[in-house]
Write a protein that holds these residues in place. Structure first.
Motif, mmCIF file in Angstrom:
data_model
loop_
_atom_site.group_PDB
_atom_site.id
_atom_site.type_symbol
_atom_site.label_atom_id
_atom_site.label_comp_id
_atom_site.label_asym_id
_atom_site.label_seq_id
_atom_site.Cartn_x
_atom_site.Cartn_y
_atom_site.Cartn_z
ATOM 1 N N THR A 13 -2.142 30.968 -15.286
ATOM 2 C CA THR A 13 -2.907 32.201 -15.508
ATOM 3 C C THR A 13 -4.083 31.981 -16.456
ATOM 4 N N ASP A 14 -4.302 30.732 -16.873
ATOM 5 C CA ASP A 14 -5.444 30.388 -17.718
ATOM 6 C C ASP A 14 -6.695 30.315 -16.843
ATOM 7 N N PRO A 15 -7.700 31.161 -17.056
ATOM 8 C CA PRO A 15 -8.879 31.168 -16.176
ATOM 9 C C PRO A 15 -9.666 29.860 -16.192
ATOM 10 N N ARG A 16 -9.463 29.018 -17.210
ATOM 11 C CA ARG A 16 -10.173 27.733 -17.290
ATOM 12 C C ARG A 16 -9.448 26.620 -16.535
ATOM 13 N N HIS A 17 -8.229 26.891 -16.065
ATOM 14 C CA HIS A 17 -7.390 25.844 -15.472
ATOM 15 C C HIS A 17 -7.708 25.665 -13.988
ATOM 16 N N PRO A 18 -7.813 24.412 -13.501
ATOM 17 C CA PRO A 18 -8.039 24.197 -12.066
ATOM 18 C C PRO A 18 -6.978 24.851 -11.175
ATOM 19 N N ASN A 19 -5.765 25.003 -11.686
ATOM 20 C CA ASN A 19 -4.667 25.578 -10.912
ATOM 21 C C ASN A 19 -4.493 27.076 -11.193
ATOM 22 N N GLY A 76 -5.885 33.748 -1.841
ATOM 23 C CA GLY A 76 -6.080 32.781 -0.763
ATOM 24 C C GLY A 76 -6.048 31.338 -1.202
ATOM 25 N N LYS A 77 -5.377 31.056 -2.303
ATOM 26 C CA LYS A 77 -5.329 29.697 -2.862
ATOM 27 C C LYS A 77 -3.921 29.133 -2.763
ATOM 28 N N ARG A 78 -3.832 27.816 -2.579
ATOM 29 C CA ARG A 78 -2.528 27.145 -2.543
ATOM 30 C C ARG A 78 -2.112 26.756 -3.961
ATOM 31 N N PRO A 79 -0.887 27.121 -4.379
ATOM 32 C CA PRO A 79 -0.437 26.766 -5.728
ATOM 33 C C PRO A 79 -0.084 25.288 -5.833
ATOM 34 N N PHE A 80 0.082 24.828 -7.062
ATOM 35 C CA PHE A 80 0.617 23.482 -7.321
ATOM 36 C C PHE A 80 1.992 23.346 -6.669
ATOM 37 N N HIS A 81 2.249 22.158 -6.096
ATOM 38 C CA HIS A 81 3.539 21.881 -5.462
ATOM 39 C C HIS A 81 4.175 20.630 -6.060
ATOM 40 N N THR A 82 5.489 20.665 -6.175
ATOM 41 C CA THR A 82 6.228 19.496 -6.658
ATOM 42 C C THR A 82 6.691 18.586 -5.530
ATOM 43 N N ASP A 90 0.850 -1.189 0.000
ATOM 44 C CA ASP A 90 0.000 0.000 0.000
ATOM 45 C C ASP A 90 0.885 1.239 0.000
ATOM 46 N N VAL A 91 0.814 1.999 -1.097
ATOM 47 C CA VAL A 91 1.674 3.164 -1.293
ATOM 48 C C VAL A 91 0.848 4.422 -1.041
ATOM 49 N N TYR A 92 1.382 5.319 -0.185
ATOM 50 C CA TYR A 92 0.656 6.524 0.218
ATOM 51 C C TYR A 92 1.395 7.775 -0.228
ATOM 52 N N GLN A 93 0.594 8.776 -0.635
ATOM 53 C CA GLN A 93 1.119 10.070 -1.052
ATOM 54 C C GLN A 93 0.179 11.173 -0.572
ATOM 55 N N VAL A 94 0.654 12.419 -0.630
ATOM 56 C CA VAL A 94 -0.195 13.581 -0.409
ATOM 57 C C VAL A 94 -0.772 13.994 -1.760
ATOM 58 N N GLY A 95 -2.078 14.233 -1.795
ATOM 59 C CA GLY A 95 -2.737 14.611 -3.041
ATOM 60 C C GLY A 95 -3.047 16.098 -3.091
ATOM 61 N N GLY A 96 -4.169 16.455 -3.720
ATOM 62 C CA GLY A 96 -4.579 17.853 -3.806
ATOM 63 C C GLY A 96 -3.678 18.666 -4.701
ATOM 64 N N ALA A 155 -4.699 20.380 -8.171
ATOM 65 C CA ALA A 155 -4.915 21.760 -7.737
ATOM 66 C C ALA A 155 -5.428 21.763 -6.302
ATOM 67 N N ASP A 156 -5.451 22.939 -5.687
ATOM 68 C CA ASP A 156 -5.929 23.120 -4.321
ATOM 69 C C ASP A 156 -7.347 22.553 -4.201
ATOM 70 N N PRO A 157 -7.550 21.529 -3.347
ATOM 71 C CA PRO A 157 -8.878 20.916 -3.235
ATOM 72 C C PRO A 157 -9.936 21.846 -2.645
ATOM 73 N N ASP A 158 -9.524 22.971 -2.048
ATOM 74 C CA ASP A 158 -10.503 23.955 -1.583
ATOM 75 C C ASP A 158 -11.157 24.692 -2.745
ATOM 76 N N PHE A 159 -10.534 24.619 -3.927
ATOM 77 C CA PHE A 159 -11.036 25.333 -5.095
ATOM 78 C C PHE A 159 -11.427 24.400 -6.236
ATOM 79 N N GLN A 160 -11.000 23.131 -6.155
ATOM 80 C CA GLN A 160 -11.206 22.216 -7.278
ATOM 81 C C GLN A 160 -11.336 20.788 -6.762
ATOM 82 N N ASN A 161 -12.341 20.070 -7.256
ATOM 83 C CA ASN A 161 -12.469 18.654 -6.908
ATOM 84 C C ASN A 161 -11.555 17.834 -7.823
#
Length: 577
Positions: A429-435, A440-446, A284-290, A339-345
């Motif tokens: 900066t694309d308004p259609r992009h989940p990220n 007040g939003k968290r950016p994509f993280h590597t 069972d392999v675990y990671q952080v998502g969102g 993307a930030d799960p507070d803004f995107q499922n």
């Protein structure tokens, strides 16, 4: 006994006396023995970090009666001082924790958010003024709230045992009295200084010696950071997010035209989350998502599970082709959905399903693909440190922390001793992009911490730094152990591969891969394999890439010991007792 048999008998005895076995000889013959050194084995505790002095600080905490969580906080504070080329309290943090008493795995997202006072329209106006379409790396627009300090105190509140003043004592002492700079860190530090010392603020007075980066072996001091850590030890996280540090940052940002404000710090909070997971060949392999790219590791494993990697062999063209094509497929999903799960499922039900993996796997043929996109309707290099700790109670911590680009933006508020991260660069900066950027939003993280369970028990805490490379590194380490039978040190020492050119989470939703991309392999991959990959249509180069840095701790449940491993290519160290 004739002379030939006597020779064989003597040879066998000699090999056995040196610890060499015929099983090892067979592994050598198959090219499966890569270890640069033995694993480190400890019964009571283990610490693996990218800096030997930080490792010793973690061991000292364990020997003083602290647990793995206390040790991880102390180590991270030390690496922020000793390896500012990768991390610091101006950056963010993610961690996965196995808590032995509750027999549960926990995960924390301690990443910061964008300024509340900068709207999407305001961002576009700022970008127009500097003739940019994306957020620049070394600009005040790329600064988001630093989340690492809140992450420390959340970890400590939930699991810590020693007082914070004891945990931070050694990092404070080293900041005030100095430490010798190691070789790899010195190289990166010196290369960063010429550009970053021109940034507004106190970078030059904080991070240079006579206007230059420290040389290998030079003693470096950061008393301002020592004072900041002392304030945290005495007054807690509120000193950073609601007290004098937040107030000083607010004042400086206003002077410089930045957007972070006191309210952004006061409103900041980390989030305890459920890690995402998949099962790979019984593990069972675990990671952080969102807003983190950990989901890519799980997607890649789901696709690769359909290949008999063990029979295909380590480092063969067949295996590397499967890896590369799998990466290309998954990174198109990564570019469009994380993307930030507070803004995107995030559509985990699809992305992590075995059926979706099987569907995507069917796209992999004999030749390198050059045209692909995500299979789901839409609703790169950074510097980081990874560390892992384990204690006598059985607790284990997998923690990763970063400034993003090396020493971050280079913006240093006078008197505070740290540089702000440039993680906000990773918004689209694309308004259609989940990220897409929003206040007040968290950016994509590597940055991604990894953890593996086997039969409901902790098996492996591991990770590697390296920006977009990290999911590749995670998958390589796991398949080296699970499919190719390598030990935890061999798995990190084995020759690595990388692929670049995939679509990015900072781009447009219309972007998709239109070339085969670029493959880089370490020189340990046979040149015959390089030729075979080129024949499949891959563009391959030997070397000339960054292949990450790795640490890992494996728990041997049967013998009750930990096996530790660290990156052999640079300054890291694993140590136990």
């Amino acid at each position: 006994m004739n002379s030939y048999l006597k020779h064989l008998s003597s040879l066998s005895l000699g090999l056995l006396m040196t610890g060499f076995t015929f099983a090892q000889a067979d592994r050598e013959a198959k090219g499966l023995n890569f270890a640069s050194r033995s694993e480190v084995i400890g019964q009571h505790g283990m610490v693996a970090t990218s800096h030997p002095l930080a490792t010793q600080i973690g061991l000292d905490i364990l020997k003083q009666g602290g647990n793995a969580i206390d040790a991880a906080i102390a180590v991270n504070a030390a690496t922020g001082l000793m390896e500012p080329t990768g991390n610091g309290i101006g950056g963010d943090l993610f961690a996965i924790i196995w808590h032995e008493k509750s027999q549960k795995l926990y995960a924390i997202n301690a990443s910061g958010r964008s300024p509340l006072g900068l709207s999407y329209e305001g961002l576009l106006a700022e970008l127009d003024a500097i003739d940019r379409e994306s957020i620049p790396s070394y600009h005040l627009l790329s600064v988001s709230v630093p989340g690492a300090v809140d992450g420390w105190f959340e970890l400590h509140k939930k699991f810590g045992s020693l007082p914070m003043k004891d945990i931070l004592k050694s990092p404070i002492d080293y900041a005030v009295n100095g430490f010798p700079v190691t070789e790899a860190i010195s190289m990166r530090w010196r290369s960063s200084v010429p550009f970053l010392k021109t940034q507004p603020g106190a970078f030059e007075s904080t991070f240079t010696i006579d206007g230059r980066g420290p040389r290998k072996g030079e003693i470096f001091k950061n008393p301002d950071l020592g004072n900041t850590l002392r304030l945290l030890a005495e007054k807690g996280r509120d000193a950073f997010y609601e007290g004098e540090i937040a107030q000083e940052i607010d004042r400086w940002m206003k002077e410089q035209g930045g957007y972070l404000r006191y309210e952004d710090f006061k409103n900041h909070h980390s989030e305890w989350i459920e890690p995402v997971s998949t099962n790979y060949r019984g593990y069972d392999v675990y990671q952080v998502g969102g807003n983190v790219q950990g989901t890519a590791v799980l997607q890649m494993l789901n696709i690769l599970e359909g290949f008999d990697l063990a029979s295909m062999g380590f480092g063969t063209a067949e295996t590397l082709h499967a890896y590369i094509e799998t990466k290309k497929l998954v990174y198109e999903d990564r570019a469009k959905h994380y993307a930030d799960p507070d803004f995107q499922n995030v559509p985990y039900d699809i992305l992590l399903s075995k059926d979706y993996a099987a569907e995507r796997r069917q796209l992999i043929g004999e030749k390198a693909m050059s045209d692909m996109s995500t299979g789901v309707e839409v609703i790169e290099n950074g510097d980081t440190v990874y560390l892992t700790t384990a204690d006598s109670e059985g607790n284990m911590v997998s923690l990763i922390q970063s400034n993003f680009r090396g020493m971050g933006t280079g913006f240093v508020v006078p008197g505070l001793g740290f540089s702000f991260q440039n993680r906000g660069e990773l918004f689209s900066t694309d308004p259609r992009h989940p990220n897409v950027y929003q206040p007040g939003k968290r950016p994509f993280h590597t940055i991604i911490p990894g953890f593996v369970m086997k039969g409901g028990k902790p098996f492996l805490s591991y990770g590697n730094m390296g920006g977009a490379y990290q999911p590749i590194g995670h998958v390589s380490i796991l398949t080296n152990i699970i499919d190719f039978g390598m030990n935890v040190q061999e798995a990190g020492d084995a020759s690595r591969w990388d692929h670049s050119g995939s679509s990015k989470p900072t781009g447009s939703v219309a972007d998709h891969l239109t070339t085969t991309g670029q493959v880089n392999v370490e020189s340990g991959i046979r040149y015959e394999v390089v030729r075979q990959l080129r024949a499949k249509g891959h563009k391959v180069e030997v070397g000339n890439s960054f292949f990450g840095r790795y640490q890992g701790i494996l728990k041997d449940q049967e013998n009750g010991v930990y096996y530790g491993a660290s990156e052999s290519r640079v300054d890291g160290q694993a140590a136990g007792y």
